[in-house]
Design an enzyme around this catalytic site. Sequence first.
Site, PDB file in Angstrom:
ATOM      1  N   LEU A  26      43.780  -6.373  89.462  1.00  0.00           N
ATOM      2  CA  LEU A  26      43.113  -5.385  90.222  1.00  0.00           C
ATOM      3  C   LEU A  26      41.845  -5.043  89.982  1.00  0.00           C
ATOM      4  O   LEU A  26      41.111  -4.549  90.635  1.00  0.00           O
ATOM      5  CB  LEU A  26      43.800  -4.057  89.963  1.00  0.00           C
ATOM      6  CG  LEU A  26      45.359  -3.835  90.320  1.00  0.00           C
ATOM      7  CD1 LEU A  26      45.781  -2.236  89.795  1.00  0.00           C
ATOM      8  CD2 LEU A  26      45.738  -4.231  91.535  1.00  0.00           C
ATOM      9  N   THR A  77      39.323 -13.755  80.640  1.00  0.00           N
ATOM     10  CA  THR A  77      40.797 -13.048  80.241  1.00  0.00           C
ATOM     11  C   THR A  77      41.510 -14.400  79.679  1.00  0.00           C
ATOM     12  O   THR A  77      41.113 -15.480  79.462  1.00  0.00           O
ATOM     13  CB  THR A  77      41.405 -12.356  81.396  1.00  0.00           C
ATOM     14  OG1 THR A  77      42.500 -11.647  80.813  1.00  0.00           O
ATOM     15  CG2 THR A  77      41.930 -13.433  82.265  1.00  0.00           C
ATOM     16  N   LYS A  81      39.076 -15.889  75.853  1.00  0.00           N
ATOM     17  CA  LYS A  81      38.297 -14.786  75.210  1.00  0.00           C
ATOM     18  C   LYS A  81      37.713 -15.287  73.878  1.00  0.00           C
ATOM     19  O   LYS A  81      36.517 -15.132  73.656  1.00  0.00           O
ATOM     20  CB  LYS A  81      38.956 -13.780  74.971  1.00  0.00           C
ATOM     21  CG  LYS A  81      39.275 -12.836  76.388  1.00  0.00           C
ATOM     22  CD  LYS A  81      40.108 -11.546  75.937  1.00  0.00           C
ATOM     23  CE  LYS A  81      40.502 -10.919  77.148  1.00  0.00           C
ATOM     24  NZ  LYS A  81      40.888  -9.493  77.139  1.00  0.00           N
ATOM     25  N   ASN A 102      35.042 -10.682  76.687  1.00  0.00           N
ATOM     26  CA  ASN A 102      35.594 -10.618  77.930  1.00  0.00           C
ATOM     27  C   ASN A 102      34.773 -10.713  78.916  1.00  0.00           C
ATOM     28  O   ASN A 102      35.100 -10.463  80.180  1.00  0.00           O
ATOM     29  CB  ASN A 102      36.638  -9.429  77.831  1.00  0.00           C
ATOM     30  CG  ASN A 102      35.728  -7.949  78.154  1.00  0.00           C
ATOM     31  OD1 ASN A 102      34.620  -7.666  77.523  1.00  0.00           O
ATOM     32  ND2 ASN A 102      36.392  -7.126  78.994  1.00  0.00           N
ATOM     33  N   ASP A 117      36.229  -4.788  76.139  1.00  0.00           N
ATOM     34  CA  ASP A 117      37.647  -4.342  75.947  1.00  0.00           C
ATOM     35  C   ASP A 117      37.751  -3.345  74.916  1.00  0.00           C
ATOM     36  O   ASP A 117      38.483  -2.439  75.108  1.00  0.00           O
ATOM     37  CB  ASP A 117      38.273  -5.621  75.627  1.00  0.00           C
ATOM     38  CG  ASP A 117      38.860  -6.762  76.591  1.00  0.00           C
ATOM     39  OD1 ASP A 117      39.052  -6.146  77.718  1.00  0.00           O
ATOM     40  OD2 ASP A 117      39.096  -7.697  76.375  1.00  0.00           O
ATOM     41  N   GLY A 141      50.285  -8.447  67.759  1.00  0.00           N
ATOM     42  CA  GLY A 141      49.153  -9.227  68.496  1.00  0.00           C
ATOM     43  C   GLY A 141      47.973  -9.301  68.009  1.00  0.00           C
ATOM     44  O   GLY A 141      47.067  -8.189  67.558  1.00  0.00           O
ATOM     45  N   ALA A 142      47.393 -10.441  67.762  1.00  0.00           N
ATOM     46  CA  ALA A 142      46.205 -10.792  66.897  1.00  0.00           C
ATOM     47  C   ALA A 142      45.061 -11.751  67.811  1.00  0.00           C
ATOM     48  O   ALA A 142      44.245 -12.655  67.056  1.00  0.00           O
ATOM     49  CB  ALA A 142      46.318 -11.275  65.501  1.00  0.00           C
ATOM     50  N   GLY A 143      45.550 -11.866  69.082  1.00  0.00           N
ATOM     51  CA  GLY A 143      44.752 -12.817  69.774  1.00  0.00           C
ATOM     52  C   GLY A 143      43.296 -11.863  70.314  1.00  0.00           C
ATOM     53  O   GLY A 143      42.856 -10.894  69.430  1.00  0.00           O
ATOM     54  N   TYR A 235      48.864  -4.200  82.011  1.00  0.00           N
ATOM     55  CA  TYR A 235      49.149  -3.394  83.232  1.00  0.00           C
ATOM     56  C   TYR A 235      49.719  -3.858  84.624  1.00  0.00           C
ATOM     57  O   TYR A 235      49.983  -3.017  85.269  1.00  0.00           O
ATOM     58  CB  TYR A 235      47.614  -2.755  83.568  1.00  0.00           C
ATOM     59  CG  TYR A 235      46.880  -3.564  84.276  1.00  0.00           C
ATOM     60  CD1 TYR A 235      46.818  -3.785  85.636  1.00  0.00           C
ATOM     61  CD2 TYR A 235      45.737  -4.410  83.527  1.00  0.00           C
ATOM     62  CE1 TYR A 235      45.803  -4.646  86.197  1.00  0.00           C
ATOM     63  CE2 TYR A 235      44.883  -5.040  84.208  1.00  0.00           C
ATOM     64  CZ  TYR A 235      44.822  -5.163  85.813  1.00  0.00           C
ATOM     65  OH  TYR A 235      44.051  -6.082  86.370  1.00  0.00           O
TER      66      TYR A 235
END
Length: 299
Positions: A26, A77, A81, A102, A117, A141-143, A235
């Site tokens: 979006l 994205t 990143k 980002n 971000d 998550g560690a990205g 999302y």
Amino acid sequence: MSSAVSTASNRRVLAGLIGSSIQQSLTPALHMEEGAAQGLDYRYELIDLDRINGGVTALPALLASAQERGLAGLNITHPCKQIILPMLDSLSDDAQALGAVNTVVFSEGRRVGHNTDWWGFAESFKLGLQGAIAERVVQLGAGGAGAAVAYAMLKLGAQCLDIYDIDTPKMRALVALLSELFPSRQIRAVSDLRSAMAAADGLVHATTTGMTKNPGLPLPADLLRASQWVVEIIYFPLQTQLLKTARSIGCRTLDGGGMAIYQAVGAFRLFTGIAPDAQRMAQHFDSLARRPAALAAAE
């Protein structure tokens, strides 16, 4: 706001998004709608690595092409990143600290990397979970996105942050980075998720599990307690299985829409030099994300 419209009238701004699986994003609509409201001729394109020969290996050429074509900048994205960093000329302080970008702004022949971000996540958390206790937090998550939201939680005052990721070297690298930035906090790489969750005030989810193309739960449901809050950064879909499960247990929840909105607010400002109307962008996101067609595509 009216002065910005008058000075921006008919000015053309070109921007875009590079990443994988971005056709349902979006972000273009958010930028272009706000651009029109500000009196800009605003064009925003998707550069989907899944539809380009070479995929992520084409990133250097795509970056050069965007710069040559006169784009004001690009949103970045998954999975770019962190791998984009060597291709940039300089980084903002936040992007430098996080080691993740980002947003790239093209200015005077230079490529400057930013990270909106973390700020977007922090704004969303403050507005969406007012009064929530966030002393002890577990993050999955560690990205690149994980680095941003962990940084945000520590900026928001978390005293103990436990990070879990199946990629052990990446997890440990993020813990080391954050420990250097926040030496007074307890930041740990954890392997025993059950024990970590038992002591946590809340959970931040920053992996791809739960996305339209990767459905499911990122952890066993029995690790959640009604007294905890659960925050999602995905999302699409807006309501992931994790959020549905957490609400059924009684947890306070926050979807990924707020982070998407406020990172776009920050990127719009960087691309245009104009302060956008965040409330208007939020209302537009809400109307798009909750349309029947959008929800059907996300399921």
